[in-house]
Scaffold this motif. Structure first.
Motif, PDB file in Angstrom:
ATOM      1  N   PRO A 159       0.798  -1.230   0.000  1.00  0.00           N
ATOM      2  CA  PRO A 159       0.000   0.000   0.000  1.00  0.00           C
ATOM      3  C   PRO A 159       0.829   1.277   0.000  1.00  0.00           C
ATOM      4  CG  PRO A 159       0.204  -0.805   2.234  1.00  0.00           C
ATOM      5  CD  PRO A 159       1.001  -1.755   1.365  1.00  0.00           C
ATOM      6  N   THR A 188     -11.371  -2.364  -9.632  1.00  0.00           N
ATOM      7  CA  THR A 188     -10.065  -1.968 -10.157  1.00  0.00           C
ATOM      8  C   THR A 188     -10.245  -0.887 -11.211  1.00  0.00           C
ATOM      9  OG1 THR A 188     -10.111  -3.666 -11.881  1.00  0.00           O
ATOM     10  CG2 THR A 188      -9.092  -4.266  -9.777  1.00  0.00           C
ATOM     11  N   THR A 214      -9.985  -1.128   3.951  1.00  0.00           N
ATOM     12  CA  THR A 214      -9.575  -1.385   2.570  1.00  0.00           C
ATOM     13  C   THR A 214      -8.067  -1.254   2.416  1.00  0.00           C
ATOM     14  OG1 THR A 214     -11.702  -0.466   1.853  1.00  0.00           O
ATOM     15  CG2 THR A 214     -10.022  -0.758   0.170  1.00  0.00           C
ATOM     16  N   TYR A 218      -5.406  -4.084   0.980  1.00  0.00           N
ATOM     17  CA  TYR A 218      -4.547  -3.899  -0.184  1.00  0.00           C
ATOM     18  C   TYR A 218      -3.063  -4.030   0.139  1.00  0.00           C
ATOM     19  CZ  TYR A 218      -8.005  -2.981  -3.730  1.00  0.00           C
ATOM     20  OH  TYR A 218      -9.014  -3.142  -4.645  1.00  0.00           O
ATOM     21  N   PHE A 221      -1.696  -6.664  -2.231  1.00  0.00           N
ATOM     22  CA  PHE A 221      -1.893  -6.475  -3.660  1.00  0.00           C
ATOM     23  C   PHE A 221      -0.682  -5.815  -4.302  1.00  0.00           C
ATOM     24  CE2 PHE A 221      -6.145  -7.475  -2.677  1.00  0.00           C
ATOM     25  CZ  PHE A 221      -6.833  -7.717  -3.852  1.00  0.00           C
ATOM     26  N   SER A 224      -1.347  -1.217  -5.674  1.00  0.00           N
ATOM     27  CA  SER A 224      -2.575  -0.899  -4.941  1.00  0.00           C
ATOM     28  C   SER A 224      -3.310   0.343  -5.445  1.00  0.00           C
ATOM     29  CB  SER A 224      -2.258  -0.739  -3.448  1.00  0.00           C
ATOM     30  OG  SER A 224      -1.253   0.239  -3.248  1.00  0.00           O
ATOM     31  N   TYR A 228      -7.370   0.606  -4.810  1.00  0.00           N
ATOM     32  CA  TYR A 228      -7.765   1.089  -3.482  1.00  0.00           C
ATOM     33  C   TYR A 228      -8.883   2.130  -3.550  1.00  0.00           C
ATOM     34  CZ  TYR A 228      -7.735   3.673   0.870  1.00  0.00           C
ATOM     35  OH  TYR A 228      -8.138   4.309   2.009  1.00  0.00           O
TER      36      TYR A 228
END
Length: 384
Positions: A159, A188, A214, A218, A221, A224, A228
């Motif tokens: 993130p 996304t 959230t 993330y 991920f 992000s 996000y």
């Protein structure tokens, strides 16, 4: 005898005073009548409204040279004030001069700016940018450019990009986070976006904890920023119907697309303009296409601001910056670029493009599989 003499003297004095009063009463009466007569003359006019007597006409014509017969009130604008934007301009090692160039190109006294060079950039480069922001007389005058002096680590994983954006927003808004757990669906999109002030307030304050939850999600991920803000806004009832499905960028991708887009060159200039997009990427540092954008689209000389209605200076042969003399910062003078942007916004807000493209969900199975793949890959790597 004395009393009689005194009475006689008093009588003569009273009689003399009465005579004096009678002497000035008559001229006063005559003067009053004459004044009334003149007043009557000034009020008599023909049926067409033109004064009849030449004496009054001469007075009227003389005074009309100096007094506006009918004062017209100045028109009051009912238009709302121009919008204000807050920009985060962030870069990495070697991007210091590009950040300066971008800041000058985007600058307007009514907007707000945060500039940041991440932890990969050397201290000397960050110090040079800090000096530029601190010492520029226009930035000092308006106080609307801030720099994140403590460099953040920004990578494609986790993130960090989102955290850097929120850090910049917190500097501008001086907000803080709150926490209450909640659930959400995944969305996304592009990593490049324009976020409204109310939504940024929401991401900073997080009064229902969705932004913070959230953000924690993330951390597993890659890239992000491509999910996000989209996930937060499309799960928040207050904001999900405020989205416009565009990043306002011209980007040239390979087919099929790779991780990064093409670097734009002069060969892409016409396509950039025809796209009506106000932004574009990527550019190599000091590529000739940037000089062409500055000269042809922005009318901006090297090291100068993009001239707008707030710039009242003239560009001399010696390269004087028109914005070196600052006028009314609320004046807006739209140019050809504003017309192109109007065309783009009109298309984005059309019936076929606006509501049907808001927060569109992927098929549940695909979305879930994609999420599990990301978590599994990163989870396995972390366990090792």
């Amino acid at each position: 005898m004395k009393r009689l003499k005194s009475y006689y003297s008093h009588f003569r004095h009273h009689q003399g005073a009465s005579a004096d009063r009678r002497r000035w009463i008559f001229p006063l009466a005559i003067g009053s009548l004459f004044s009334l007569f003149l007043l009557l003359l000034t009020t008599v006019s023909s049926p067409a409204g033109v004064p009849i007597f030449p004496f009054y006409r001469s007075i009227y014509s003389f005074s009309s040279k100096f007094v506006e017969p009918k004062l017209q009130p100045l028109p009051v604008s009912t238009l709302p004030p121009p919008p204000r934007f807050a920009y985060l301009i962030s870069g990495s090692k070697g991007d210091g001069n590009m950040l300066k160039r971008t800041l000058l190109a985007l600058y307007h006294p009514n907007n707000r700016y945060v500039v940041h060079l991440d932890a990969e950039s050397p201290p000397e480069e960050r110090a040079d940018l800090a000096d530029f922001v601190r010492d520029h007389r226009v930035f000092v005058k308006f106080g609307n450019v801030k720099m994140i002096t403590k460099a953040n680590l920004v990578t494609y994983r986790g993130p960090t990009m989102v955290a850097n954006t929120l850090h910049a927003a917190a500097i501008l808004l001086q907000g803080r986070r709150r926490s209450v757990p909640t659930a959400f669906k995944l969305f996304t999109g592009s990593a490049w976006m324009v976020l409204s002030r109310p939504f940024i307030d929401y991401t900073i304050w997080g009064w229902d904890n969705l932004p913070r939850t959230t953000l924690m999600y993330y951390s597993n991920f890659i890239s992000s920023p491509e999910g996000y803000f989209h996930t937060v806004i499309c799960n928040a009832l207050e904001f999900r119907n405020t989205t416009v499905n565009s990043d306002l960028h011209f980007i040239a991708w390979d087919n099929p697309p790779k991780q990064h887009p093409h670097h734009l060159t002069i060969a892409d200039m016409d396509k950039m303009v025809e796209s009506n997009a106000p932004f574009a990427r990527k550019f190599r540092q000091d590529d000739p296409v940037l000089d062409r954008v500055d000269s042809e689209l922005l009318s901006r000389g090297p090291g100068m601001f993009t001239p707008g209605g707030w710039c009242i200076g003239s560009r001399g042969e010696n390269g004087t910056d028109p914005c070196s003399i600052i006028g009314n910062t609320t004046v807006v003078r739209p140019g050809p670029g504003a017309k192109r942007l109007e065309t783009l916004i009109g298309s984005l807000l059309s019936t076929e493009n606006f509501r049907p493209r808001q927060c569109k969900m992927m098929k549940k199975e695909k979305s879930l599989i994609a999420f599990i793949e990301h978590v599994s890959i990163l989870g396995t790597g972390n366990e090792r």
